[in-house]
Write an enzyme that holds these catalytic residues in place. Structure first.
Site, PDB file in Angstrom:
ATOM      1  N   LYS A   9       0.822  -1.202   0.000  1.00  0.00           N
ATOM      2  CA  LYS A   9       0.000   0.000   0.000  1.00  0.00           C
ATOM      3  C   LYS A   9       0.868   1.269   0.000  1.00  0.00           C
ATOM      4  O   LYS A   9       2.067   1.218   0.290  1.00  0.00           O
ATOM      5  CB  LYS A   9      -0.924  -0.032   1.223  1.00  0.00           C
ATOM      6  CG  LYS A   9      -1.956  -1.185   1.178  1.00  0.00           C
ATOM      7  CD  LYS A   9      -2.801  -1.213   2.447  1.00  0.00           C
ATOM      8  CE  LYS A   9      -3.881  -2.288   2.379  1.00  0.00           C
ATOM      9  NZ  LYS A   9      -4.686  -2.340   3.623  1.00  0.00           N
ATOM     10  N   TYR A  49     -12.444  -2.690  -3.100  1.00  0.00           N
ATOM     11  CA  TYR A  49     -12.957  -2.734  -1.723  1.00  0.00           C
ATOM     12  C   TYR A  49     -14.482  -2.672  -1.675  1.00  0.00           C
ATOM     13  O   TYR A  49     -15.042  -2.226  -0.665  1.00  0.00           O
ATOM     14  CB  TYR A  49     -12.350  -1.592  -0.905  1.00  0.00           C
ATOM     15  CG  TYR A  49     -10.937  -1.885  -0.411  1.00  0.00           C
ATOM     16  CD1 TYR A  49     -10.667  -2.998   0.399  1.00  0.00           C
ATOM     17  CD2 TYR A  49      -9.872  -1.047  -0.735  1.00  0.00           C
ATOM     18  CE1 TYR A  49      -9.382  -3.267   0.861  1.00  0.00           C
ATOM     19  CE2 TYR A  49      -8.581  -1.313  -0.269  1.00  0.00           C
ATOM     20  CZ  TYR A  49      -8.346  -2.421   0.530  1.00  0.00           C
ATOM     21  OH  TYR A  49      -7.069  -2.691   0.989  1.00  0.00           O
ATOM     22  N   PHE A  57     -15.446   3.599   7.554  1.00  0.00           N
ATOM     23  CA  PHE A  57     -14.069   3.926   7.165  1.00  0.00           C
ATOM     24  C   PHE A  57     -13.851   3.909   5.659  1.00  0.00           C
ATOM     25  O   PHE A  57     -12.748   4.198   5.194  1.00  0.00           O
ATOM     26  CB  PHE A  57     -13.077   2.972   7.853  1.00  0.00           C
ATOM     27  CG  PHE A  57     -13.260   1.506   7.507  1.00  0.00           C
ATOM     28  CD1 PHE A  57     -12.750   0.960   6.339  1.00  0.00           C
ATOM     29  CD2 PHE A  57     -13.955   0.663   8.372  1.00  0.00           C
ATOM     30  CE1 PHE A  57     -12.917  -0.385   6.030  1.00  0.00           C
ATOM     31  CE2 PHE A  57     -14.137  -0.691   8.071  1.00  0.00           C
ATOM     32  CZ  PHE A  57     -13.617  -1.205   6.884  1.00  0.00           C
ATOM     33  N   ARG A  85      -1.778 -14.382   3.819  1.00  0.00           N
ATOM     34  CA  ARG A  85      -2.499 -13.769   4.946  1.00  0.00           C
ATOM     35  C   ARG A  85      -1.698 -13.940   6.237  1.00  0.00           C
ATOM     36  O   ARG A  85      -1.653 -13.034   7.073  1.00  0.00           O
ATOM     37  CB  ARG A  85      -3.891 -14.405   5.108  1.00  0.00           C
ATOM     38  CG  ARG A  85      -4.838 -14.189   3.936  1.00  0.00           C
ATOM     39  CD  ARG A  85      -5.470 -12.832   3.894  1.00  0.00           C
ATOM     40  NE  ARG A  85      -6.379 -12.566   4.988  1.00  0.00           N
ATOM     41  CZ  ARG A  85      -7.115 -11.456   5.067  1.00  0.00           C
ATOM     42  NH1 ARG A  85      -7.065 -10.535   4.104  1.00  0.00           N
ATOM     43  NH2 ARG A  85      -7.900 -11.246   6.096  1.00  0.00           N
ATOM     44  N   THR A  91      -5.296  -7.872  10.606  1.00  0.00           N
ATOM     45  CA  THR A  91      -5.659  -6.581  10.013  1.00  0.00           C
ATOM     46  C   THR A  91      -5.254  -5.415  10.919  1.00  0.00           C
ATOM     47  O   THR A  91      -4.716  -4.415  10.451  1.00  0.00           O
ATOM     48  CB  THR A  91      -7.184  -6.535   9.759  1.00  0.00           C
ATOM     49  OG1 THR A  91      -7.533  -7.656   8.938  1.00  0.00           O
ATOM     50  CG2 THR A  91      -7.597  -5.250   9.085  1.00  0.00           C
ATOM     51  N   ARG A 102       2.628  -6.736   9.300  1.00  0.00           N
ATOM     52  CA  ARG A 102       1.905  -5.722  10.071  1.00  0.00           C
ATOM     53  C   ARG A 102       2.385  -5.683  11.518  1.00  0.00           C
ATOM     54  O   ARG A 102       2.439  -4.617  12.142  1.00  0.00           O
ATOM     55  CB  ARG A 102       0.400  -5.994   9.992  1.00  0.00           C
ATOM     56  CG  ARG A 102      -0.180  -5.674   8.604  1.00  0.00           C
ATOM     57  CD  ARG A 102      -1.506  -6.353   8.401  1.00  0.00           C
ATOM     58  NE  ARG A 102      -2.215  -5.917   7.194  1.00  0.00           N
ATOM     59  CZ  ARG A 102      -3.319  -6.508   6.733  1.00  0.00           C
ATOM     60  NH1 ARG A 102      -3.831  -7.549   7.373  1.00  0.00           N
ATOM     61  NH2 ARG A 102      -3.909  -6.057   5.641  1.00  0.00           N
ATOM     62  N   ASN A 112      -1.940  -0.035   7.356  1.00  0.00           N
ATOM     63  CA  ASN A 112      -1.415  -1.367   7.694  1.00  0.00           C
ATOM     64  C   ASN A 112      -0.592  -2.040   6.590  1.00  0.00           C
ATOM     65  O   ASN A 112      -0.528  -3.265   6.508  1.00  0.00           O
ATOM     66  CB  ASN A 112      -2.535  -2.276   8.231  1.00  0.00           C
ATOM     67  CG  ASN A 112      -3.604  -2.552   7.196  1.00  0.00           C
ATOM     68  OD1 ASN A 112      -3.547  -2.036   6.082  1.00  0.00           O
ATOM     69  ND2 ASN A 112      -4.560  -3.373   7.555  1.00  0.00           N
ATOM     70  N   HIS A 115      -1.924  -5.592   1.574  1.00  0.00           N
ATOM     71  CA  HIS A 115      -3.196  -6.273   1.344  1.00  0.00           C
ATOM     72  C   HIS A 115      -2.901  -7.650   0.784  1.00  0.00           C
ATOM     73  O   HIS A 115      -1.968  -7.799  -0.010  1.00  0.00           O
ATOM     74  CB  HIS A 115      -4.053  -5.497   0.321  1.00  0.00           C
ATOM     75  CG  HIS A 115      -5.213  -6.320  -0.191  1.00  0.00           C
ATOM     76  ND1 HIS A 115      -6.414  -6.382   0.476  1.00  0.00           N
ATOM     77  CD2 HIS A 115      -5.318  -7.159  -1.261  1.00  0.00           C
ATOM     78  CE1 HIS A 115      -7.223  -7.213  -0.190  1.00  0.00           C
ATOM     79  NE2 HIS A 115      -6.581  -7.701  -1.236  1.00  0.00           N
ATOM     80  N   GLU A 126      -9.957 -10.229  -7.498  1.00  0.00           N
ATOM     81  CA  GLU A 126      -9.027  -9.097  -7.363  1.00  0.00           C
ATOM     82  C   GLU A 126      -7.945  -9.114  -8.439  1.00  0.00           C
ATOM     83  O   GLU A 126      -7.572  -8.066  -8.963  1.00  0.00           O
ATOM     84  CB  GLU A 126      -8.407  -9.107  -5.954  1.00  0.00           C
ATOM     85  CG  GLU A 126      -9.449  -8.782  -4.886  1.00  0.00           C
ATOM     86  CD  GLU A 126      -8.974  -9.037  -3.450  1.00  0.00           C
ATOM     87  OE1 GLU A 126      -7.776  -9.317  -3.249  1.00  0.00           O
ATOM     88  OE2 GLU A 126      -9.821  -8.960  -2.543  1.00  0.00           O
TER      89      GLU A 126
HETATM   90  P1  IDP Z   1      -7.756  -7.129   5.458  1.00  0.00           P
HETATM   91  O1  IDP Z   1      -6.956  -6.071   4.744  1.00  0.00           O
HETATM   92  O2  IDP Z   1      -6.933  -7.785   6.544  1.00  0.00           O
HETATM   93  O3  IDP Z   1      -8.402  -8.124   4.535  1.00  0.00           O
HETATM   94  P2  IDP Z   1     -10.410  -5.941   5.872  1.00  0.00           P
HETATM   95  O4  IDP Z   1     -11.273  -6.122   7.072  1.00  0.00           O
HETATM   96  O5  IDP Z   1     -10.833  -6.595   4.598  1.00  0.00           O
HETATM   97  O6  IDP Z   1      -8.917  -6.375   6.286  1.00  0.00           O
HETATM   98  O7  IDP Z   1     -10.266  -4.362   5.630  1.00  0.00           O
HETATM   99  C1  IDP Z   1      -9.675  -3.875   4.458  1.00  0.00           C
HETATM  100  C2  IDP Z   1      -8.794  -2.710   4.804  1.00  0.00           C
HETATM  101  O8  IDP Z   1      -9.608  -1.622   5.247  1.00  0.00           O
HETATM  102  C3  IDP Z   1      -7.812  -2.954   5.961  1.00  0.00           C
HETATM  103  O9  IDP Z   1      -6.612  -3.599   5.558  1.00  0.00           O
HETATM  104  C4  IDP Z   1      -7.547  -1.531   6.423  1.00  0.00           C
HETATM  105  O10 IDP Z   1      -6.630  -0.860   5.561  1.00  0.00           O
HETATM  106  C5  IDP Z   1      -8.922  -0.885   6.248  1.00  0.00           C
HETATM  107  N1  IDP Z   1      -9.723  -0.945   7.477  1.00  0.00           N
HETATM  108  C6  IDP Z   1     -10.425  -1.994   7.954  1.00  0.00           C
HETATM  109  N2  IDP Z   1     -11.028  -1.699   9.119  1.00  0.00           N
HETATM  110  C7  IDP Z   1     -10.691  -0.403   9.386  1.00  0.00           C
HETATM  111  C8  IDP Z   1     -11.009   0.479  10.465  1.00  0.00           C
HETATM  112  O11 IDP Z   1     -11.721   0.157  11.403  1.00  0.00           O
HETATM  113  N3  IDP Z   1     -10.456   1.738  10.387  1.00  0.00           N
HETATM  114  C9  IDP Z   1      -9.672   2.148   9.353  1.00  0.00           C
HETATM  115  N4  IDP Z   1      -9.357   1.336   8.321  1.00  0.00           N
HETATM  116  C10 IDP Z   1      -9.858   0.076   8.335  1.00  0.00           C
HETATM  117 MG    MG Z   2     -10.012  -7.953   3.265  1.00  0.00          MG
END
Ligand code: IDP
Ligand code: MG
Length: 149
Positions: A9, A49, A57, A85, A91, A102, A112, A115, A126
């Site tokens: 990212k 997304y 968010f 993963r 996450t 992370r 973070n 992805h 994707e």
């Molecule tokens: P992942 O990236 O581990 O698959 P997801 O729940 O699919 O996690 O969320 C996608 C992305 O959205 C996360 O990697 C993060 O960048 C962002 N994200 C998820 N939850 C939050 C939040 O509560 N606050 C801010 N950003 C978030």
């Molecule tokens: Mg995800």
């Protein structure tokens, strides 16, 4: 062999972590089948997304992901989806184990670093968003005879 989509990212690009992330992927034995750096468009980020469209968010996530260049990759290998993963970690970096990307390099969920697709189905979806098939190299790496039984 299984394929997954991985993004380094914009925060990780700005922090000079591209090499570090790629190192971990290569060291594990996974294969890079496609790689590109570009600034992802708002349209592409929204499609990528789409499952989070209704989340509070979402607007800040889209502006984060489109804020600068990111690196997109197709990563291939046995169990590539689950392994990627695991390499990325939880996450929320607060919960991500040390030794994961992370866990080692990030502090907040909204910054973070990486992805990776969460299932084989998500990976296919994707990959199709970010790459055309002719951009994905199908090749055998010589270390595969050592990595796989
Ligand atoms: P992942 O990236 O581990 O698959 P997801 O729940 O699919 O996690 O969320 C996608 C992305 O959205 C996360 O990697 C993060 O960048 C962002 N994200 C998820 N939850 C939050 C939040 O509560 N606050 C801010 N950003 C978030
Ligand atoms: Mg995800």
């Amino acid at each position: 062999m299984e394929r997954t989509y991985v993004m380094i990212k914009p925060d990780a690009v700005q922090r000079g972590l591209i090499g570090n992330v790629i190192n971990r992927i290569e060291n594990k034995g996974l294969k890079i089948s496609a790689l590109r750096m570009n600034v992802i468009s708002e349209e592409t980020a929204t499609e990528h997304y789409s499952e989070h469209k209704e989340r509070p968010f979402f607007p800040s996530l889209i502006s984060y992901i489109t804020s600068g260049p990111s690196v997109s990759m197709v990563i291939e290998g046995g169990d590539a989806v689950k392994i990627m993963r695991a390499i990325n970690g939880a996450t929320n970096p607060v919960e991500a184990a040390p030794g994961t990307i992370r866990g080692d390099f990030a502090i907040e969920t909204g910054r973070n670093i990486v992805h990776a697709s969460d299932s084989v189905e998500s990976a296919e979806r994707e990959i199709a968003i970010h790459f055309s098939e002719d951009e994905i190299a199908g090749y055998t790496k010589i270390d595969e005879t050592c990595l796989y039984e």
